[in-house]
Design a protein around this motif. Structure first.
Motif, PDB file in Angstrom:
ATOM      1  N   ALA A  62     -47.815 -16.785  -3.458  1.00  0.00           N
ATOM      2  CA  ALA A  62     -46.786 -15.747  -3.453  1.00  0.00           C
ATOM      3  C   ALA A  62     -45.901 -15.859  -2.217  1.00  0.00           C
ATOM      4  O   ALA A  62     -44.677 -15.640  -2.291  1.00  0.00           O
ATOM      5  CB  ALA A  62     -47.437 -14.368  -3.518  1.00  0.00           C
ATOM      6  N   LEU A  76     -48.595  -6.802  -3.347  1.00  0.00           N
ATOM      7  CA  LEU A  76     -49.568  -7.402  -4.256  1.00  0.00           C
ATOM      8  C   LEU A  76     -50.821  -6.543  -4.247  1.00  0.00           C
ATOM      9  O   LEU A  76     -51.209  -6.011  -3.194  1.00  0.00           O
ATOM     10  CB  LEU A  76     -49.941  -8.820  -3.813  1.00  0.00           C
ATOM     11  N   GLU A 382     -44.191  -4.109  -7.087  1.00  0.00           N
ATOM     12  CA  GLU A 382     -45.626  -4.301  -7.043  1.00  0.00           C
ATOM     13  C   GLU A 382     -46.074  -5.307  -8.100  1.00  0.00           C
ATOM     14  O   GLU A 382     -45.578  -5.329  -9.213  1.00  0.00           O
ATOM     15  CB  GLU A 382     -46.344  -2.964  -7.269  1.00  0.00           C
ATOM     16  N   HIS A 383     -47.031  -6.120  -7.734  1.00  0.00           N
ATOM     17  CA  HIS A 383     -47.616  -7.088  -8.651  1.00  0.00           C
ATOM     18  C   HIS A 383     -49.118  -6.849  -8.661  1.00  0.00           C
ATOM     19  O   HIS A 383     -49.754  -6.837  -7.612  1.00  0.00           O
ATOM     20  CB  HIS A 383     -47.319  -8.519  -8.179  1.00  0.00           C
TER      21      HIS A 383
END
Length: 398
Positions: A62, A76, A382-383
């Motif tokens: 990422a 994350l 957001e992931h």
């Protein structure tokens, strides 16, 4: 992030872009706490970690993607469920949130100041908005005692509110998140601010220029203490014998201790084995607001020492602060093993540990220590990834 200050200062001064991935929130069991960071720079170098290995590879990817593409800050989330146990997640069962932020070359003089302060062992705090409106997300301010604040969170009033919170955290030398906005009557949408603090290194004062002291000084330096070795014998108290000590002092221990500034993070280890030194030194140490006082000696030596300390006027309350015989029971024999025993007790006392084997069922992660001895350790875009909601010493101290 501040734990990597020396490396990041080099990159800032070299105008090398980098991405920081910093733990902002932990739920349940997790290997790293808020403030822990993994950094990837434009040259491909990787620093630090955020999980001890569980999700570091995914975070690294990422970070690379952020370096090469969209530079907007993002969060994350990593967790664990039985359904994805072999996927990317925290096998220890916890959930963590990690904030990614791109740092462009030459664009953040405040952070250069912060990194330089940490390298110089000066108190400093960095506050970053990790949840909130896009206009504020990722913005930082740097606070140092007695110095002007650097950076901005995007609004003068917000900066004033934040500085009040940060100053309190800096005084306590704690790292964690603070909710601001609604509670401060600033705006309708709440914001979360990660405050990372660095205070001067805690002190470890070792009295007695013996082999055990040399081993303990090395461990103390490894644990990021500022180590002093003190002994009245100039022949033995030399820098050559104690290369890991920050300073070696030739003086009577009780006299030297009386000249020093100490606090709840200070550790005092008495390894002298000499009543004419031990009694006045321990009488002084047990009346100071230090976090830990330990003394080496056999159980017979300890009982004889207690008699002398009572005769010197120490109360039972004061005597209960004394860790003697010093250390945990690990079967230590050599000076190195004895030093490990002492260091283990210091850490356990500071963080509220039991000294028991972890397999006995004690909690794996404690976040606060006993009173008077400070612990020294979500946003937009957001992931989600796999989300789920009796001490004693048996070694020789003769």
């Amino acid at each position: 992030m501040l734990e990597l200050a020396a490396e990041l200062l080099t990159r800032v001064r070299g105008r090398t872009p980098f991405v920081t991935a910093t733990v902002t929130s932990v739920q349940g069991s997790a290997p790293r706490q808020p403030g822990a960071s993994l950094v990837v720079d434009a040259d491909g170098a990787v620093l630090g970690n955020v999980s001890g290995g569980c999700v570091d590879a995914a975070v690294h990817q990422a970070c690379q993607e952020m370096l090469q593409g969209d530079h907007d800050p993002r969060t994350l989330r990593f967790g664990y469920t039985d359904d994805d146990a072999i996927g990317v997640g925290l096998t220890c069962g916890g959930t963590i949130e990690i904030f990614l932020r791109h740092h462009r070359a030459g664009g953040e003089p405040g952070l250069e100041t912060a990194y330089a302060a940490v390298v110089g062992d000066e108190p400093v705090a960095v506050a970053t908005i990790v949840r909130g409106p896009d206009a504020h997300l990722g913005r930082t301010i740097v606070v140092r005692p007695g110095r002007p604040t650097e950076g901005t969170l995007g609004d003068e009033q917000l900066d004033e509110v934040a500085v009040r919170h940060v100053t309190g955290a800096l005084h306590a030398a704690t790292t964690g998140t603070v909710e601001i906005g609604v509670a401060d009557s600033y705006c309708q949408e709440p914001m979360t601010m990660l405050v990372e603090c660095h205070g001067p290194a805690p002190r470890m004062l070792i009295f007695g220029a013996v082999d055990h002291a040399a081993a303990l000084a090395r461990l103390g330096a490894f644990l990021h203490y500022r180590v002093t070795v003190c002994d009245p014998r100039a022949t033995f108290a030399t820098p050559t014998r104690f290369p890991y000590a920050d300073e070696v002092v030739v003086d009577w221990p009780h006299r030297y201790l009386g000249t020093q500034r100490v606090d709840g993070s200070t550790v005092v280890c008495v390894l002298t084995h000499d009543p004419k030194i031990d009694v006045p030194l321990l009488t002084a140490a047990l009346r100071l607001p230090v976090g830990y006082v330990g003394a080496m000696g056999s159980r017979r030596t300890h009982e004889q020492r207690l008699v002398r300390l009572r005769e010197a006027g120490l109360s039972e309350v004061e005597l209960r602060r004394l860790h003697s015989p010093i250390g945990l029971d690990i079967g230590a024999r050599t000076p190195q093993e004895t030093a490990l025993s002492i260091a283990a007790e210091i850490v356990a006392h500071r963080l509220g540990g039991t000294g028991l084997p972890l397999r006995s069922g004690v909690p794996l992660h404690r976040r606060v220590g006993p009173p008077g001895f400070p612990a020294w350790p979500t946003g937009h875009h957001e992931h989600s990834v796999g989300i789920t909601r009796p001490r004693s010493f048996s070694g020789s101290q003769e």
